[in-house]
Design a protein around this motif. Structure first.
Motif, PDB file in Angstrom:
ATOM      1  N   LYS A  38       0.969  -1.157   0.075  1.00 47.22           N
ATOM      2  CA  LYS A  38       0.041  -0.075   0.136  1.00 47.22           C
ATOM      3  C   LYS A  38       0.925   1.210   0.117  1.00 47.22           C
ATOM      4  O   LYS A  38       2.152   1.250   0.539  1.00 47.22           O
ATOM      5  N   ARG A  39       0.357   2.337  -0.752  1.00 45.05           N
ATOM      6  CA  ARG A  39       1.096   3.589  -0.778  1.00 45.05           C
ATOM      7  C   ARG A  39       0.174   4.479   0.334  1.00 45.05           C
ATOM      8  O   ARG A  39      -0.692   4.757   0.185  1.00 45.05           O
ATOM      9  N   GLY A  40       1.070   4.802   1.450  1.00 49.24           N
ATOM     10  CA  GLY A  40       0.208   5.577   2.487  1.00 49.24           C
ATOM     11  C   GLY A  40       1.211   6.674   2.585  1.00 49.24           C
ATOM     12  O   GLY A  40       0.909   7.495   1.651  1.00 49.24           O
ATOM     13  N   CYS A  41       2.111   6.919   3.624  1.00 51.90           N
ATOM     14  CA  CYS A  41       2.566   8.203   3.787  1.00 51.90           C
ATOM     15  C   CYS A  41       3.773   8.470   2.854  1.00 51.90           C
ATOM     16  O   CYS A  41       4.059   9.862   2.737  1.00 51.90           O
ATOM     17  N   GLU A  42       4.293   7.252   2.405  1.00 52.35           N
ATOM     18  CA  GLU A  42       5.481   7.604   1.562  1.00 52.35           C
ATOM     19  C   GLU A  42       6.708   8.378   1.989  1.00 52.35           C
ATOM     20  O   GLU A  42       7.402   8.840   1.259  1.00 52.35           O
ATOM     21  N   GLY A  44       8.033   6.595   5.079  1.00 52.38           N
ATOM     22  CA  GLY A  44       8.692   5.880   6.280  1.00 52.38           C
ATOM     23  C   GLY A  44       7.950   5.608   7.523  1.00 52.38           C
ATOM     24  O   GLY A  44       8.525   5.460   8.423  1.00 52.38           O
ATOM     25  N   GLU A  45       6.853   6.251   7.756  1.00 52.60           N
ATOM     26  CA  GLU A  45       6.204   6.437   8.881  1.00 52.60           C
ATOM     27  C   GLU A  45       5.210   5.385   9.351  1.00 52.60           C
ATOM     28  O   GLU A  45       5.055   4.855  10.282  1.00 52.60           O
ATOM     29  N   CYS A  46       4.406   5.037   8.410  1.00 49.66           N
ATOM     30  CA  CYS A  46       3.185   4.145   8.455  1.00 49.66           C
ATOM     31  C   CYS A  46       3.291   2.765   8.413  1.00 49.66           C
ATOM     32  O   CYS A  46       2.671   1.947   9.049  1.00 49.66           O
ATOM     33  N   GLY A  47       4.204   2.346   7.506  1.00 46.35           N
ATOM     34  CA  GLY A  47       4.394   0.941   7.443  1.00 46.35           C
ATOM     35  C   GLY A  47       3.416   0.042   6.403  1.00 46.35           C
ATOM     36  O   GLY A  47       3.685  -1.192   6.343  1.00 46.35           O
ATOM     37  N   ALA A  48       2.550   0.842   5.844  1.00 44.94           N
ATOM     38  CA  ALA A  48       1.642   0.188   4.893  1.00 44.94           C
ATOM     39  C   ALA A  48       2.328  -0.404   3.755  1.00 44.94           C
ATOM     40  O   ALA A  48       1.866  -1.275   3.093  1.00 44.94           O
ATOM     41  N   CYS A  49       3.402  -0.482   3.465  1.00 45.95           N
ATOM     42  CA  CYS A  49       4.359  -0.549   2.094  1.00 45.95           C
ATOM     43  C   CYS A  49       5.356  -1.562   2.606  1.00 45.95           C
ATOM     44  O   CYS A  49       5.925  -1.706   1.460  1.00 45.95           O
ATOM     45  N   ASP A  59      10.494  -0.550   4.571  1.00 41.10           N
ATOM     46  CA  ASP A  59       9.584   0.466   3.984  1.00 41.10           C
ATOM     47  C   ASP A  59       9.889   0.510   2.581  1.00 41.10           C
ATOM     48  O   ASP A  59      10.832   1.182   1.901  1.00 41.10           O
ATOM     49  N   CYS A  61       8.630   2.383   0.267  1.00 40.54           N
ATOM     50  CA  CYS A  61       8.590   3.598  -0.452  1.00 40.54           C
ATOM     51  C   CYS A  61       9.787   4.433  -0.148  1.00 40.54           C
ATOM     52  O   CYS A  61       9.872   5.438  -0.824  1.00 40.54           O
TER      53      CYS A  61
HETATM   54  S1  FES Z   1       4.114   4.296   2.605  1.00 41.10           S
HETATM   55 FE1  FES Z   1       4.225   4.727   4.902  1.00 41.10          FE
HETATM   56  S2  FES Z   1       5.953   3.937   5.390  1.00 41.10           S
HETATM   57 FE2  FES Z   1       6.056   3.640   3.375  1.00 41.10          FE
END
Ligand code: FES
Length: 128
Positions: A38-42, A44-49, A59, A61
Motif C-alpha cells: 500500500k501507498r500510505g505516507c510515502e 517511512g512512517e506508517c509501514g503500509a508499504c 519500507d 516507499c
Molecule cells: S507508505 Fe508509509 S512507510 Fe511507506
C-alpha cells in the motif's frame, strides 16, 4: 534513465526495467500488480508499504528498486499457499479480528512475519 534489475519476487525470478529513481513501492504496485503493497505516507512512517527484502522488513516507499539487484522480495501475495491457506500470522489476525480498516494489514503481516521468523524473543523491554 532506465535500468534493468534482476530480482526474485514472490518466488519468481524476473528482470524488470525501471527508472533508476523509481521506488520499490512503485515497481511492485504499478509494474508487477502487487497491490497488497500500500501507498500510505510515502515517508517511512506508517509501514503500509512493508515488504520482506532478503528476509528483512523494509519500507518499500523509501527503497530504490535499483538497490534490489539480486535480492529476494516477498509481499503478502507471496505468503499464500497454492491452495489459499493462510500463514499462521495471517490466520492469527483473522482469528483475533485484528483488521481495523484493513489498509495497513499487509504491512502488519509482513512486519510480524519478520519478527516471528527471526527466532528472537521480544518482550516489552528488550529483544533477545
Ligand atoms: S507508505 Fe508509509 S512507510 Fe511507506
Amino acid at each position: 534513465m532506465m535500468r534493468f534489475v534482476k530480482m526474485t519476487v514472490n518466488g519468481r525470478e524476473m528482470e524488470v526495467g525501471v527508472d533508476e529513481r523509481e521506488m520499490l513501492l512503485d515497481t511492485l504496485r504499478d509494474r508487477l500488480g502487487l497491490t497488497s503493497v500500500k501507498r500510505g505516507c510515502e515517508v517511512g512512517e506508517c509501514g503500509a508499504c512493508t515488504v520482506l527484502l532478503d528476509g528483512v522488513a523494509i519500507d518499500s516507499c523509501l527503497y530504490l528498486t535499483v538497490w534490489c539487484e539480486g535480492a529476494t522480495i516477498v509481499t503478502t501475495e507471496g505468503l499464500l499457499a497454492r491452495d489459499g491457506t493462510l500463514t499462521p500470522v495471517q490466520q492469527a489476525l483473522v482469528d483475533e479480528a485484528a483488521v481495523q480498516c484493513g489498509f495497513c494489514t499487509p504491512g502488519i503481516i509482513m512486519s510480524t512475519t519478520e519478527i516471528v521468523g527471526s527466532g528472537k524473543r521480544y518482550t516489552r523491554d528488550e529483544i533477545r
